[in-house]
Design an enzyme around this catalytic site. Structure first.
Site, mmCIF file in Angstrom:
data_model
loop_
_atom_site.group_PDB
_atom_site.id
_atom_site.type_symbol
_atom_site.label_atom_id
_atom_site.label_comp_id
_atom_site.label_asym_id
_atom_site.label_seq_id
_atom_site.Cartn_x
_atom_site.Cartn_y
_atom_site.Cartn_z
ATOM 1 N N ASP A 100 -41.121 -19.069 22.425
ATOM 2 C CA ASP A 100 -40.127 -20.135 22.476
ATOM 3 C C ASP A 100 -40.389 -20.965 23.733
ATOM 4 O OD1 ASP A 100 -37.653 -21.511 22.141
ATOM 5 O OD2 ASP A 100 -36.780 -19.712 21.252
ATOM 6 N N GLU A 258 -37.326 -27.639 17.357
ATOM 7 C CA GLU A 258 -35.896 -27.563 17.036
ATOM 8 C C GLU A 258 -35.304 -28.940 17.272
ATOM 9 O OE1 GLU A 258 -31.695 -25.481 18.305
ATOM 10 O OE2 GLU A 258 -33.102 -26.252 19.773
ATOM 11 N N HIS A 331 -30.254 -17.550 16.023
ATOM 12 C CA HIS A 331 -29.427 -16.940 17.062
ATOM 13 C C HIS A 331 -28.278 -17.829 17.526
ATOM 14 C CE1 HIS A 331 -32.183 -19.615 18.947
ATOM 15 N NE2 HIS A 331 -31.503 -19.552 20.080
#
Ligand code: TEU
Length: 557
Positions: A100, A258, A331
């Site tokens: 990430d 994202e 998440h």
């Protein structure tokens, strides 16, 4: 139609939230050796890549999304050797590790920020977004941070404000500065040299800042949500093309950005021939409860046609150019069983219904830790029981705007990110086998039924269903259709059934899913002459779906 599919277009990705996956030390928090020890479990799901949420050193204000060193491992997760071992052991099983990259902001404890805040003329003075106060001493703009409160924090040392899209411990990096960009590219290349298989790039829509001007207030606090002001600012793609050229190009990896706020119609600029990423997490199907601003207490209901419309738009937008990452959980989201289905839905049937869509749309499915077991939301009594920083921000916002404690908590129960963060349920034993210590977040009370140990040996379990449909997607003739076939929505007007056809070389797979808890009839002509392949009930009746029933048919042209 794309040519030959790449490895990441044919596989499934599993998202691990390391803090909650498996603790091997008794600390109460998961760690990297815990992940390595369960690679064989992930292999049974057909996983070819694991996306790890951040494992870098962090003060953990936002559970690792506040990074204080981009090229090291937080001691609570293990060592760099542990990470190298995970990458190597995964590779042996044909699984790649995906890191990430949190590049919109760092932690305020990062050495870069520590230096930047010291003065207006140090070597890193311009590495973050610093602005003078307004003449009256107030913040430079009226922007509200995503976790609540002003997006600006005053720094005594510099006598200036700095900008933070998220918490004040997460100062935004200044992408206009080429040295900053180079430092970030170097960090990503460090991980490529370690052999990672790709990147998920966090909150990427915020890296380009617009003019620093006040916006129209959206609430009584006189502020406007920063997302509205700063997401997808023109010029952002120039940064990202440079990022791609300096990091991603020439590697056999995948990237997934994202990008909350990017619409399906804009995907062509982000993925595919002229894009920058392999895939983009856009949230058109995830944000249905919040058509305007994200206020949990004021969530709106939506008809099924909205969900179908969003998914169909994304499928179409990536039909011939680019690729779609299919996801219903991560998440930051509540569990899909609670999010997409009526309150009286049977959780096992609902989980299987969503699994069916996840594993049969066109794109790469992303399974989030616990989703394959059919996890449901939690509901704790007080806001102090919640760890998630955004739950605290949303609770405070609700109370400020006149909600009772109960109303504010109802929003938290429904949307808290902690719903997704409770420990992984491995077994029926104490703490669900997650830790021998005290879990950092309570284990869900349902763990004796909803756990790997119980579900692995039960053919009717959610886990068994995931394993079966995942195999269907990976192996055999049907797999070809599910991976490469076209998508065409059918029964588009139905507010009960989501149905579509996937076709390739004269073969068609028909998927039908009833999102309601009632019987849902449909025109039997649709499945006439078709053969049932699988489904969430032991059998199926042509022309009728029972409550929450999902069924997959196949037919030759
Ligand atoms: O999330 C980004 C994020 O919170 C936004 O996409 C948000 O959903 C949107 O603006 C609506 O308000 C990422 C991580 O996934 C999350 O866990 C982190 O807390 C956040 O970035 C900050 O790094």
């Amino acid at each position: 139609m794309q040519g030959k599919l790449k490895w990441w277009q044919k596989t499934l990705v599993y998202q691990v939230y390391p803090k909650s996956f498996l603790d091997t030390t008794g600390s109460g928090q998961g760690d990297i050796p815990g992940i390595t020890s369960r690679l064989d479990y992930l292999k049974t799901l057909g996983v070819g890549a694991i996306w790890l949420t951040p494992v870098y050193p962090s003060p953990m204000v936002d559970n690792g999304y506040d990074i204080s060193d981009y090229t090291a491992i937080d001691p609570s997760y293990g060592t760099m050797e542990d990470m190298e071992k995970l990458i190597a052991e995964a590779k042996k099983r044909d699984i790649r590790i995906v890191m990430d990259l949190v590049y919109n902001h760092s932690s305020d404890q990062h050495a870069w920020f520590q230096e930047s805040k010291r003065s207006r003329d140090n070597a890193k003075a311009d590495w973050y977004i610093w602005r003078d106060a307004k003449p009256d001493g107030s913040a430079p703009t009226n922007w509200r941070g995503i976790f609540g409160g002003s997006a600006w924090t005053w720094c005594e040392e510099r006598q200036q404000y700095y900008l933070h899209t998220f918490a004040k411990a997460q100062p935004d990096l200044n992408w206009e500065n080429p040295e900053v960009r180079q430092a970030l590219y170097d960090a990503a290349n460090f991980w490529l040299d370690k052999g990672v298989g790709g990147f998920r790039i966090d909150a990427i829509v915020y890296i380009k800042k617009p003019a620093f001007v006040d916006g129209e207030p959206d609430g009584e606090d006189g502020m406007v949500g920063i997302h509205e002001m700063t997401h997808d600012t023109p010029g952002i793609l120039d940064f990202l093309h440079e990022f791609k050229a300096n990091v991603f190009d020439g590697h056999d990896i995948f990237t997934v950005g994202e990008a909350n706020g990017v619409a399906p119609s804009e995907l062509k600029d982000w993925v595919g021939e002229n894009g920058v990423f392999s895939m983009l997490f856009e949230f058109s199907h995830m944000n249905l409860n919040f058509p305007t601003s994200e206020r949990w207490y004021a969530a709106e209901d939506w008809p099924l046609s909205k969900l179908k419309g969003a998914l169909t738009a994304s499928q179409r937008a990536t039909a011939t150019n680019g690729w779609y990452p299919i996801f219903f959980e991560n998440h930051d989201q509540p569990r899909c069983v609670d999010k997409f289905f009526p309150a009286d839905a049977d959780p096992i049937l609902a989980a299987k219904a969503m699994a069916t869509v996840l594993l049969t749309l066109r794109g790469t499915p992303f399974i989030y830790e616990g989703q394959e077991l059919g996890y449901t939301n939690v509901a704790w009594d007080t806001i102090d029981d919640y760890n998630d920083i955004s739950s605290h921000g949303q609770y405070a916002l609700a109370r400020e705007e006149g909600c009772s404690h109960e109303q504010a908590m109802a929003g938290v129960h429904r949307f808290s990110r902690d719903n997704a963060r409770t420990p992984m349920q491995w077994s029926r034993s104490r703490n669900a086998g997650f830790t021998t210590g005290t879990p950092w977040l309570p284990v869900h009370t349902d763990y004796r039924e909803c756990c790997v140990e119980a579900e692995a040996c039960d053919e009717a379990s959610v886990l068994s269903y995931y394993r079966r449909i995942s195999r269907l997607r990976r192996e055999g003739e049907i797999a070809q259709v599910l991976q490469a076939g076209t998508y065409r929505e059918v029964l588009a007007d139905s507010e009960s059934i989501y149905a579509y056809e996937r076709s390739l070389d004269g073969k068609t797979v028909i998927v039908l899913v009833n999102f309601t808890t009632n019987n849902a009839p449909y025109d039997a002509a649709l499945t006439e002459g078709a053969k049932r392949i699988d489904g969430s009930y032991p059998d199926s009746e042509s022309g009728l779906l029972r409550p929450l029933e999902a069924v997959i048919y196949e037919k030759e042209d």
